[in-house]
Design a protein around this motif. Structure first.
Motif, PDB file in Angstrom:
ATOM      1  N   SER A  77      50.849  12.432  27.731  1.00 51.06           N
ATOM      2  CA  SER A  77      51.494  12.169  29.015  1.00 51.06           C
ATOM      3  C   SER A  77      53.019  12.131  28.873  1.00 51.06           C
ATOM      4  O   SER A  77      53.557  11.597  27.903  1.00 51.06           O
ATOM      5  CB  SER A  77      51.004  10.843  29.599  1.00 51.06           C
ATOM      6  OG  SER A  77      49.620  10.901  29.888  1.00 51.06           O
ATOM      7  N   VAL A  78      53.679  12.715  29.861  1.00 56.35           N
ATOM      8  CA  VAL A  78      55.138  12.681  29.939  1.00 56.35           C
ATOM      9  C   VAL A  78      55.504  12.086  31.295  1.00 56.35           C
ATOM     10  O   VAL A  78      55.000  12.525  32.335  1.00 56.35           O
ATOM     11  CB  VAL A  78      55.747  14.090  29.802  1.00 56.35           C
ATOM     12  CG1 VAL A  78      57.265  14.036  29.964  1.00 56.35           C
ATOM     13  CG2 VAL A  78      55.376  14.704  28.453  1.00 56.35           C
ATOM     14  N   HIS A 140      59.247  14.813  25.069  1.00 52.85           N
ATOM     15  CA  HIS A 140      58.421  15.972  25.403  1.00 52.85           C
ATOM     16  C   HIS A 140      59.013  17.196  24.725  1.00 52.85           C
ATOM     17  O   HIS A 140      60.103  17.148  24.152  1.00 52.85           O
ATOM     18  CB  HIS A 140      58.415  16.198  26.922  1.00 52.85           C
ATOM     19  CG  HIS A 140      59.756  16.579  27.463  1.00 52.85           C
ATOM     20  ND1 HIS A 140      60.784  15.656  27.586  1.00 52.85           N
ATOM     21  CD2 HIS A 140      60.262  17.775  27.874  1.00 52.85           C
ATOM     22  CE1 HIS A 140      61.854  16.264  28.054  1.00 52.85           C
ATOM     23  NE2 HIS A 140      61.564  17.557  28.236  1.00 52.85           N
ATOM     24  N   ARG A 141      58.284  18.287  24.797  1.00 51.70           N
ATOM     25  CA  ARG A 141      58.786  19.577  24.336  1.00 51.70           C
ATOM     26  C   ARG A 141      58.796  20.556  25.501  1.00 51.70           C
ATOM     27  O   ARG A 141      57.936  20.494  26.371  1.00 51.70           O
ATOM     28  CB  ARG A 141      57.910  20.137  23.206  1.00 51.70           C
ATOM     29  CG  ARG A 141      57.974  19.309  21.937  1.00 51.70           C
ATOM     30  CD  ARG A 141      57.132  19.905  20.848  1.00 51.70           C
ATOM     31  NE  ARG A 141      55.700  19.867  21.164  1.00 51.70           N
ATOM     32  CZ  ARG A 141      54.737  20.246  20.333  1.00 51.70           C
ATOM     33  NH1 ARG A 141      55.059  20.714  19.134  1.00 51.70           N
ATOM     34  NH2 ARG A 141      53.478  20.173  20.690  1.00 51.70           N
ATOM     35  N   ASP A 142      59.773  21.468  25.509  1.00 54.85           N
ATOM     36  CA  ASP A 142      59.822  22.478  26.556  1.00 54.85           C
ATOM     37  C   ASP A 142      58.654  23.450  26.411  1.00 54.85           C
ATOM     38  O   ASP A 142      58.064  23.591  25.336  1.00 54.85           O
ATOM     39  CB  ASP A 142      61.146  23.242  26.488  1.00 54.85           C
ATOM     40  CG  ASP A 142      62.297  22.452  27.077  1.00 54.85           C
ATOM     41  OD1 ASP A 142      62.050  21.385  27.664  1.00 54.85           O
ATOM     42  OD2 ASP A 142      63.451  22.901  26.948  1.00 54.85           O
ATOM     43  N   CYS A 164      63.821  13.522  18.928  1.00 49.64           N
ATOM     44  CA  CYS A 164      62.971  12.613  18.176  1.00 49.64           C
ATOM     45  C   CYS A 164      61.845  13.411  17.528  1.00 49.64           C
ATOM     46  O   CYS A 164      61.720  14.624  17.741  1.00 49.64           O
ATOM     47  CB  CYS A 164      62.427  11.498  19.075  1.00 49.64           C
ATOM     48  SG  CYS A 164      61.599  12.083  20.571  1.00 49.64           S
ATOM     49  N   ALA A 165      61.008  12.723  16.766  1.00 53.54           N
ATOM     50  CA  ALA A 165      59.986  13.408  15.983  1.00 53.54           C
ATOM     51  C   ALA A 165      58.669  13.591  16.724  1.00 53.54           C
ATOM     52  O   ALA A 165      57.874  14.470  16.375  1.00 53.54           O
ATOM     53  CB  ALA A 165      59.736  12.643  14.677  1.00 53.54           C
ATOM     54  N   ASP A 166      58.433  12.756  17.749  1.00 53.39           N
ATOM     55  CA  ASP A 166      57.133  12.820  18.416  1.00 53.39           C
ATOM     56  C   ASP A 166      57.237  12.178  19.801  1.00 53.39           C
ATOM     57  O   ASP A 166      58.310  11.754  20.230  1.00 53.39           O
ATOM     58  CB  ASP A 166      56.060  12.118  17.565  1.00 53.39           C
ATOM     59  CG  ASP A 166      56.444  10.701  17.174  1.00 53.39           C
ATOM     60  OD1 ASP A 166      57.118  10.018  17.981  1.00 53.39           O
ATOM     61  OD2 ASP A 166      56.093  10.257  16.066  1.00 53.39           O
ATOM     62  N   PHE A 200      64.340  13.680  24.917  1.00 51.14           N
ATOM     63  CA  PHE A 200      64.148  12.705  25.995  1.00 51.14           C
ATOM     64  C   PHE A 200      65.483  12.408  26.654  1.00 51.14           C
ATOM     65  O   PHE A 200      66.557  12.747  26.142  1.00 51.14           O
ATOM     66  CB  PHE A 200      63.557  11.403  25.437  1.00 51.14           C
ATOM     67  CG  PHE A 200      64.468  10.707  24.453  1.00 51.14           C
ATOM     68  CD1 PHE A 200      65.388   9.759  24.887  1.00 51.14           C
ATOM     69  CD2 PHE A 200      64.412  10.997  23.092  1.00 51.14           C
ATOM     70  CE1 PHE A 200      66.246   9.119  23.984  1.00 51.14           C
ATOM     71  CE2 PHE A 200      65.264  10.372  22.190  1.00 51.14           C
ATOM     72  CZ  PHE A 200      66.175   9.432  22.636  1.00 51.14           C
ATOM     73  N   LEU A 201      65.402  11.773  27.816  1.00 53.17           N
ATOM     74  CA  LEU A 201      66.591  11.285  28.513  1.00 53.17           C
ATOM     75  C   LEU A 201      66.259   9.944  29.142  1.00 53.17           C
ATOM     76  O   LEU A 201      65.268   9.817  29.869  1.00 53.17           O
ATOM     77  CB  LEU A 201      67.034  12.271  29.590  1.00 53.17           C
ATOM     78  CG  LEU A 201      68.211  11.820  30.472  1.00 53.17           C
ATOM     79  CD1 LEU A 201      69.480  11.685  29.645  1.00 53.17           C
ATOM     80  CD2 LEU A 201      68.424  12.792  31.629  1.00 53.17           C
TER      81      LEU A 201
END
Length: 224
Positions: A77-78, A140-142, A164-166, A200-201
């Motif tokens: 989840s994001v 998250h990742r794009d 970050c890493a995850d 992240f932001l």
């Protein structure tokens, strides 16, 4: 966070009618691309504050909607909290900014002995608006369709943009960026890499406008 209110000493794009001047020259952009190769992301000054406000004003009449509060499920989840505009007309001033950035990147790659990219079309724009107190977006990742390089132009406000890493935010590393800065982030294909950095932001206390500029490998080429 820093801001950029000085006039640029080199105005990339100034020789192209209609394109806005940028504060970085090809050598500065090349140095930032080297930093991306080493650390997945870098910050480079692009706009003076007065120019940032001009682009914010130009985007004021665009149609924004609230981002979907949650995407994905379970551990994937994001959480999102911002307004977004995905439909920016091709004649809009923000596309002229994108063209200037694309030309600057191409010029920078031309100065590098071992460029990490071939020239790529920047063909995907998203304008985001974060009100004071907005949660922002969790790690998250794009999407995999975005390749090469991601450019995020911060035009106002504050907040912590980091890698970050995850999805839990392990090993968070916040970039020192402010209004007028461009955040460069590696995407698949940059330097031969295939993975996508988590980012992240958060920490938004003042209204933030940012323009996300990407290369979408699935986009139809523009008509000639």
């Amino acid at each position: 966070m820093k801001g950029n209110d000085e006039a640029g000493t080199v105005v990339a794009g100034a020789d192209c009618v209609g394109l806005p001047p940028l504060r970085a020259n090809p050598e500065a952009m090349a140095a930032a691309l080297d930093q991306v190769a080493r650390a997945d992301a870098a910050v480079v000054p692009l706009l003076a504050l007065a120019e940032c406000q001009e682009f914010i004003d130009a985007g004021a009449d665009l149609a924004f909607r609230s981002a979907k509060p949650v995407i994905g499920e379970g551990e994937r989840s994001v959480y999102q909290d911002f307004d977004i505009c995905l439909s920016i007309p091709q004649a809009h001033r923000l596309w002229q900014l994108t063209q200037a950035v694309e030309r600057l990147i191409a010029a920078a790659l031309g100065t590098m002995t071992e460029p990490p990219l071939e020239t790529l079309p920047l063909n995907d724009l998203v304008l985001q608006r974060y009100p004071p107190g907005a949660r922002g977006i969790t790690p998250h990742r794009d999407h995999v369709r975005y390749v090469g390089l991601v450019v995020i132009v911060q035009m106002s406000g504050d907040g912590r943009f980091g890698l970050c890493a995850d999805r839990s935010g392990t090993g968070a590393r916040v970039l020192d960026a402010g209004p007028g800065d461009g955040i460069l982030m590696r995407a698949p294909g940059f330097g031969g890499a295939k993975d996508r950095p988590f980012h992240f932001l958060d920490g938004i206390t003042a209204e933030r406008y940012s323009l996300g500029i990407r290369s979408d490998k699935t986009a139809e080429p523009a008509a000639g």
